[in-house]
Each structure stands twice: as structure tokens, then as C-alpha cells.
Design an enzyme around this catalytic site. Sequence first.
Site, PDB file in Angstrom:
ATOM      1  N   ARG A  40       4.098  -4.123   2.343  1.00  0.00           N
ATOM      2  CA  ARG A  40       4.021  -2.778   1.749  1.00  0.00           C
ATOM      3  C   ARG A  40       3.389  -2.793   0.353  1.00  0.00           C
ATOM      4  NH1 ARG A  40       7.445   1.323   4.077  1.00  0.00           N
ATOM      5  NH2 ARG A  40       7.567   0.758   6.266  1.00  0.00           N
ATOM      6  N   ARG A  53      -3.806   9.861  -1.370  1.00  0.00           N
ATOM      7  CA  ARG A  53      -3.056  10.388  -0.228  1.00  0.00           C
ATOM      8  C   ARG A  53      -2.670  11.866  -0.385  1.00  0.00           C
ATOM      9  NH1 ARG A  53       0.786   8.392   2.831  1.00  0.00           N
ATOM     10  NH2 ARG A  53       0.916  10.578   3.355  1.00  0.00           N
TER      11      ARG A  53
HETATM   12  O1  CP3 Z   1       2.289  -3.472   4.074  1.00  0.00           O
HETATM   13  C1  CP3 Z   1       1.401  -2.647   3.799  1.00  0.00           C
HETATM   14  O2  CP3 Z   1       1.078  -2.356   2.631  1.00  0.00           O
HETATM   15  C2  CP3 Z   1       0.598  -2.044   4.939  1.00  0.00           C
HETATM   16  C3  CP3 Z   1       1.036  -0.787   5.378  1.00  0.00           C
HETATM   17  C4  CP3 Z   1       2.291  -0.621   6.222  1.00  0.00           C
HETATM   18  C5  CP3 Z   1       2.911   0.644   6.333  1.00  0.00           C
HETATM   19  N1  CP3 Z   1       3.902   0.565   7.263  1.00  0.00           N
HETATM   20  C6  CP3 Z   1       2.503   1.841   5.578  1.00  0.00           C
HETATM   21  C7  CP3 Z   1       3.487   2.921   5.394  1.00  0.00           C
HETATM   22  C8  CP3 Z   1       2.976  -1.482   7.071  1.00  0.00           C
HETATM   23  C9  CP3 Z   1       2.765  -2.954   7.305  1.00  0.00           C
HETATM   24  C10 CP3 Z   1       3.978  -0.717   7.733  1.00  0.00           C
HETATM   25  C11 CP3 Z   1       4.858  -1.275   8.771  1.00  0.00           C
HETATM   26  C12 CP3 Z   1       6.078  -0.544   9.134  1.00  0.00           C
HETATM   27  N2  CP3 Z   1       6.238   0.792   9.338  1.00  0.00           N
HETATM   28  C13 CP3 Z   1       7.277  -1.181   9.437  1.00  0.00           C
HETATM   29  C14 CP3 Z   1       7.501  -2.658   9.420  1.00  0.00           C
HETATM   30  C15 CP3 Z   1       7.689  -3.158   8.030  1.00  0.00           C
HETATM   31  C16 CP3 Z   1       9.003  -2.857   7.446  1.00  0.00           C
HETATM   32  O3  CP3 Z   1       9.031  -2.188   6.396  1.00  0.00           O
HETATM   33  O4  CP3 Z   1      10.025  -3.333   7.973  1.00  0.00           O
HETATM   34  C17 CP3 Z   1       8.215  -0.192   9.773  1.00  0.00           C
HETATM   35  C18 CP3 Z   1       9.664  -0.418  10.154  1.00  0.00           C
HETATM   36  C19 CP3 Z   1       7.534   1.061   9.723  1.00  0.00           C
HETATM   37  C20 CP3 Z   1       8.084   2.405  10.016  1.00  0.00           C
HETATM   38  C21 CP3 Z   1       7.988   3.251   8.808  1.00  0.00           C
HETATM   39  N3  CP3 Z   1       6.834   3.897   8.419  1.00  0.00           N
HETATM   40  C22 CP3 Z   1       8.977   3.498   7.810  1.00  0.00           C
HETATM   41  C23 CP3 Z   1      10.396   2.970   7.847  1.00  0.00           C
HETATM   42  C24 CP3 Z   1       8.377   4.297   6.821  1.00  0.00           C
HETATM   43  C25 CP3 Z   1       8.974   4.761   5.494  1.00  0.00           C
HETATM   44  C26 CP3 Z   1       9.452   6.158   5.529  1.00  0.00           C
HETATM   45  C27 CP3 Z   1       9.624   6.696   4.099  1.00  0.00           C
HETATM   46  O5  CP3 Z   1       8.838   7.574   3.730  1.00  0.00           O
HETATM   47  O6  CP3 Z   1      10.514   6.192   3.396  1.00  0.00           O
HETATM   48  C28 CP3 Z   1       7.061   4.538   7.219  1.00  0.00           C
HETATM   49  C29 CP3 Z   1       6.032   5.296   6.479  1.00  0.00           C
HETATM   50  C30 CP3 Z   1       5.032   4.468   5.766  1.00  0.00           C
HETATM   51  N4  CP3 Z   1       4.323   3.434   6.321  1.00  0.00           N
HETATM   52  C31 CP3 Z   1       4.621   4.643   4.426  1.00  0.00           C
HETATM   53  C32 CP3 Z   1       3.634   3.674   4.191  1.00  0.00           C
HETATM   54  C33 CP3 Z   1       2.843   3.452   2.940  1.00  0.00           C
HETATM   55  C34 CP3 Z   1       5.121   5.712   3.474  1.00  0.00           C
HETATM   56  C35 CP3 Z   1       4.490   7.013   3.846  1.00  0.00           C
HETATM   57  C36 CP3 Z   1       3.860   7.722   2.686  1.00  0.00           C
HETATM   58  O7  CP3 Z   1       3.345   7.096   1.734  1.00  0.00           O
HETATM   59  O8  CP3 Z   1       3.817   8.947   2.784  1.00  0.00           O
END
Ligand code: CP3
Length: 357
Positions: A40, A53
Site C-alpha cells: 500500500r 484521485r
Molecule cells: O500496495 C499498493 O500500493 C498497491 C495498491 C493496492 C490497493 N489494494 C489499492 C487500494 C493493493 C496491493 C491492494 C490490495 C488489497 N485490496 C488487499 C490486500 C492487501 C491488504 O491490505 O491486505 C485487500 C484486502 C484489498 C481490499 C480493499 N481495497 C480494502 C480493505 C480497501 C480499503 C478500504 C478503505 O477505504 O479503508 C480497499 C480500497 C483500496 N485499495 C484503496 C487503495 C489505495 C483505498 C481507496 C481510496 O484511496 O479511495
Amino acid sequence: MSGNERPTGQQQTSTAAAESAFLKACRGEPVPHTPVWFMRQAGRSLPEYLKVREGIPMLESCMRPELVTEITLQPVRRHKVDAAIYFSDIVVPLKAIGLDLDIKPGVGPVVAEPIRTRADLQRLRALEPDDVAYVTEAIGMLTGELGSTPLIGFAGAPFTLASYLVEGGPSRNHEHTKAMMYGDPELWADLLDRLADITSAFLTVQIEAGASAVQLFDSWVGALAPAEYRRSVMPASSKVFDAVAGYGVPRIHFGVGTGELLGLMGEAGADVVGVDWRVPLDEAARRVGAGRTLQGNLDPAVLFAPRSAVESAAREVLASARDLPGHIFNLGHGVLPATDPDALTRLVDFVHSQTQA
Ligand code: CP3
């Protein structure tokens, strides 16, 4: 694909990237310094991320190659990390095959109609490369920009994807997921097998486009006991690792709360095992088995402490990794959104300076 033949069509990892500290560490070769990247690393801890974004929903931003390229490059420029991770999300391939789902800010992935029955499985069709043409396009742009910095592709592992699909969203106890796993093992196995195929296809697209390593995120698998992991999850995760083995790119396997599963996660077939902050790396190495590169494992919350505390915690991670054949420095889970970006930049610099050969 059998043996170690390289499939045709693959954009080979550039020679410069192949010689990077990150890929050397993955292969267990001597490194000029311990490579560092952060799960992340692209995201809300960066003001430049929030700016680009603005007004664009998460899933839509994953489908715009120019935006994906910019966001993926941001942490590389700012922190000088040793690898980029492709900006996307684990639910992108599920959206791409037509499932009605969204990513809600502050919540995570939410699925309109959860998958609970055999009839529901029909909605999980195979993923074709054309479904994610924007991924191929973005990775093509990225590898041109990244030069010698390797790009990590990724996907969600079958268990973690299944949890979102069966629960309908994020879940603390995974009760519907476990109800299916224990109550209808045949349906569960078929669900995981379909997800393994989708995940394999998604990773293959990324490798063919030029990703030089892949990480399988099984974030929530720590909810399982080892016997259940072996019986109900490992076959599907192993299928994914086998499906991409022929490309010869390093395969990283990561989960949270997996102290008791590390041996099995290594056995599932990855080249590198990611470790959260609960198990020191020397102990993790005993559990995973000798000869494996480990990735991790600073507690992401440590970054909220003063600089001296961050440095002593990072020193401890490095000390526990001293005897490993390979170590990739990372956090034990993703960067927390409120993290000070400067603390991350300083940490990269600190790890590099401490480990310079
Ligand atoms: O690592 C990186 O920088 C690459 C981008 C990345 C994202 N999601 C971007 C994202 C990666 C590798 C993921 C994987 C992901 N997504 C996982 C596995 C990694 C982990 O954290 O265990 C999981 C479980 C998800 C599912 C998911 N997507 C969650 C739990 C969330 C967060 C929700 C929140 O807003 O708190 C997301 C959304 C997400 N994915 C964001 C980003 C940058 C935030 C959305 C935003 O910026 O509006």
C-alpha cells in the site's frame, strides 16, 4: 505450461531490472543493500495521490492506464523504494468478469449479491485478457517509465477473494465463508477452484505485460487453523503458483496473522514468503523452512512513533533477518492511511544506509 519454458509473448524483465536489489533478494543472491518496498505504498498516505484521485472512484481509477501509471510511480519517485507495486485492487478481476461490486471509501469491497449457492457460481466466468486490456496497457507504459526499478504485479488469493464474495463485504469473523467451507466442502472447493483460475489468468496478464514479480495477497487467511488451511485453501493457492511457475518470475505469498500457517504457506509453492509483525523473521525462517527469502515485517503502526523508535524497530527487523538467504524489507501489513510520508522516505533511506554492502 510445463517445466521452465518461457512462454512466448512475455515482455522479458529488462536486464537492468533483473539485476536490481529486489530481484536479487527474491532469488537469494547477494545484494548491494537490503531492498525496501511497502505494501500500500501507493495510496492515501500521499498528498499527490489524493490530488490525482480527487472525484474519481477507486475502481474507475484502476481502469485508467495513465492514472494507474502516475499513481504507481508516485511512491517510487518520493521514497526511492526498490520496487513499484502495480496500482489496482484485489477485486478488479472480479469486477472485470461482470460482478456487481464496488469499493466503498473507509469500508472496502462490497458485493451487491453475495455468492452463497451452487447457482451463484455461474456468475464467476473465466477471465480473458481482453477483460483487463487496461492492465496490459498500463503495465506497458509503466515498464517504460520504471527503467531499472522492477514492477510487482499482484492478485488476491482464492480464500481472501472468497471471503469478500461470500460475506458480501469485509468481515471480522468470516461466518458465511466458514459456514460454506465446513458445511458444503464440495461447493467450497469448486468456488476456490474457479477463483484460482481467475487469479492465475489475472497474474498471467500482468506477467505477460512485463511485471517482474507477483504477490498473492491472502490477507485474511490467518482466520484459519492449519489443518483447515491445508484441506480447504492450500490446493487452490498452489494451483495459482503452479499456473505461473513457467514464467520464472518470483512469486511472493503474503497473509496477516499467519504465524501458525507459515510452514504451509511456504509449502503452497511461493519463492518468497511475506511475514506480518507478530513473528520475528529468524523464527519465521524456521517455520517456513530453510533457503527461502522472507519479506517483512515492521509493524506499520511503529511509523507513528518518533524517528528514534522507528529506527530501533527497523534495526531489530534487520537483525532478525541477518542469517536469511534473502530479505526484502517491508511492513508487516499495508501502510496505514494517516502515516506521515516523510517517515516512510526516512525509513527507506535508513534501511539502505544500514545495509550498504
Ligand atoms: O500496495 C499498493 O500500493 C498497491 C495498491 C493496492 C490497493 N489494494 C489499492 C487500494 C493493493 C496491493 C491492494 C490490495 C488489497 N485490496 C488487499 C490486500 C492487501 C491488504 O491490505 O491486505 C485487500 C484486502 C484489498 C481490499 C480493499 N481495497 C480494502 C480493505 C480497501 C480499503 C478500504 C478503505 O477505504 O479503508 C480497499 C480500497 C483500496 N485499495 C484503496 C487503495 C489505495 C483505498 C481507496 C481510496 O484511496 O479511495
